[in-house]
Design an enzyme around this catalytic site. Structure first.
Site, PDB file in Angstrom:
ATOM      1  N   HIS A 292       0.830  -1.209   0.000  1.00 12.58           N
ATOM      2  CA  HIS A 292       0.000   0.000   0.000  1.00 12.58           C
ATOM      3  C   HIS A 292       0.864   1.260   0.000  1.00 12.58           C
ATOM      4  O   HIS A 292       1.856   1.339   0.720  1.00 12.58           O
ATOM      5  CB  HIS A 292      -0.900  -0.003   1.238  1.00 12.58           C
ATOM      6  CG  HIS A 292      -1.700   1.252   1.409  1.00 12.58           C
ATOM      7  ND1 HIS A 292      -2.633   1.674   0.489  1.00 12.58           N
ATOM      8  CD2 HIS A 292      -1.700   2.193   2.395  1.00 12.58           C
ATOM      9  CE1 HIS A 292      -3.189   2.802   0.898  1.00 12.58           C
ATOM     10  NE2 HIS A 292      -2.624   3.143   2.047  1.00 12.58           N
ATOM     11  N   SER A 293       0.486   2.235  -0.817  1.00  9.99           N
ATOM     12  CA  SER A 293       1.079   3.566  -0.803  1.00  9.99           C
ATOM     13  C   SER A 293       2.610   3.517  -0.921  1.00  9.99           C
ATOM     14  O   SER A 293       3.140   3.053  -1.921  1.00  9.99           O
ATOM     15  CB  SER A 293       0.632   4.295   0.475  1.00  9.99           C
ATOM     16  OG  SER A 293       0.945   5.657   0.420  1.00  9.99           O
TER      17      SER A 293
END
Length: 416
Positions: A292-293
């Site tokens: 994620h991210s």
């Protein structure tokens, strides 16, 4: 007529200045010192004088909160969700309270990983001495021995730690949306081994040692009169500084220093370290990443540093609103081609889940996560990610590549 707190605090200083301005040279010197003091006083910091003590509970029960059966954080007595503005007009105090609760949440999630998900906590560096700073990751018992499948989870940057996607979601919504626990439980149920990275645990904090300044020795060659004059100036300077500090920061927090963890001083270093010492040693034929991210950026950096090994071992990568950039990170053509075939990035978008989203970069396909909230992208794309991994595994088994570039709910499996 209302008078602000800061005006009341500064009033004696202003009166004092008015009185001493009428005096001789010595008094003018004091005026100069007071003007210097006033110029350096930060009124925002000054308002800390009225803050309650920054002394918060160290348990959820102490905060009078608990997670209910739906995984939602609720007040024990009122049943209400968490309230950030517990005290009006005290933003700094409220923020410190929120951060203190966040630290408790981190420990609570760690406990869930061990007790609820049956993961084991593994210390790193693996050869660390007893006295050096250490971090840790979490692994299922079969993470290194599972011959078929291994799932690796990497969260984003900031305050989140192993097992979390977003602290804000855990506190304001629920454990399912804010933690990696649903991914871990489903992965285990479907026969995956699991490794949970901890890329933001890069250092430990210790209190900064106080530096004691030795006073000048009496045996100095300086004349006694000059030494006395210097000591007097030094004492007056210290007195002014202490007076200023008293108002500037009445709740002065300890000065801390950071001791970085060997070979794990950044998310990128951490990902490479865990790859070299754990993932590369795993028996699994198929390794899958969910990142994620900033975790996506860390994965791309891992691939740049270990390209051949990653291509040989990793079957598919699910990114959620990844912030990687193949140009800035200088990922080569062969890496970009591999990512186009084996990665998919579920991005924040108001389009329905799995709808194709245009990309300006020549890397992996982008599809909608079904939400325009960055922190929710992992949770909203949860079912699609597992479907993507299943298709990638089946395609590899039948010597076919998954057509991730055309992924959407409107595409049937037969078209792959």
């Amino acid at each position: 007529m209302s008078i602000s707190l800061s005006s009341l605090i500064l009033l004696p200083i202003w009166i004092n200045m008015a009185q001493i301005q009428q005096g001789g040279p010595d008094e003018k010197e004091k005026t100069t010192a007071l003007k210097d003091l006033l110029s350096r006083i930060d009124l925002d910091e000054l308002m800390k004088k009225d803050e309650p003590p920054l002394d918060f509970p160290d348990t959820l029960e102490g905060f009078e909160y608990a997670f209910n059966e739906k995984g939602q954080l609720r007040h024990i007595k009122t049943g209400e969700p968490f309230v950030f503005n517990y005290r009006e007009d005290l933003h700094r105090w409220n923020q410190k309270r929120y951060e203190a609760l966040g630290e408790i949440i981190t420990k609570y999630v760690y406990e869930l990983l061990e007790k609820d998900c049956n993961l084991k906590k593994v210390s790193i560096p693996v050869d660390a001495t007893e006295s050096e700073p250490k971090s840790f990751i979490f692994m299922s018992e079969d993470a290194l021995t599972n011959p078929q499948k291994l799932m690796v989870l990497i969260h984003g940057s900031g305050v989140v730690r192993a097992g979390q996607w977003a602290r804000r979601l855990i506190i304001n919504e629920d454990l399912d949306s804010g933690t990696q626990i649903p991914f871990i439980k489903r992965a285990v149920a479907e026969g995956y081994g699991v490794i949970v990275l901890n890329p933001n645990e890069n250092y430990i904090e210790v209190e900064k040692p106080k530096i004691h300044v030795q006073s000048s020795s009496d045996s100095s060659d300086e004349p006694a009169e000059k030494r006395e004059r210097k000591d007097k100036v030094s004492k007056e300077t210290k007195k002014r500084r202490d007076f200023y500090e008293k108002y500037r920061n009445p709740q002065r927090e300890k000065e801390m220093m950071q001791l970085y963890i060997r070979e794990n001083g950044s998310p990128e270093e951490h990902a490479i370290y865990v790859w070299d010492h754990f993932i590369a040693q795993a028996a699994a034929e198929n390794v899958f990443f969910v990142a994620h991210s900033y975790g996506g950026l860390a994965f791309v950096e891992l691939m740049i540093q270990r390209e051949a090994d990653v291509k040989n071992k990793v079957t598919a990568v699910a990114l959620t609103d990844s912030v990687h950039n193949v140009w800035h990170q200088e990922a080569g053509k062969t890496i970009r081609e591999w990512m186009r075939e084996n990665c998919c990035n579920w991005v924040s978008s108001s389009e329905p889940l799995d709808t194709s989203v245009e990309s300006m970069l020549p890397d992996c396909p982008r599809v909608s996560a079904g939400t325009d909230r960055h922190e929710l992208t992992s949770w909203k794309s949860f079912p699609s990610i597992f479907k993507f991994f299943t298709e990638a595994s089946e395609a590899k088994t039948s010597s076919l590549k998954p057509a991730v570039t055309r992924r959407s709910h409107r595409i049937k499996h037969e078209e792959l």
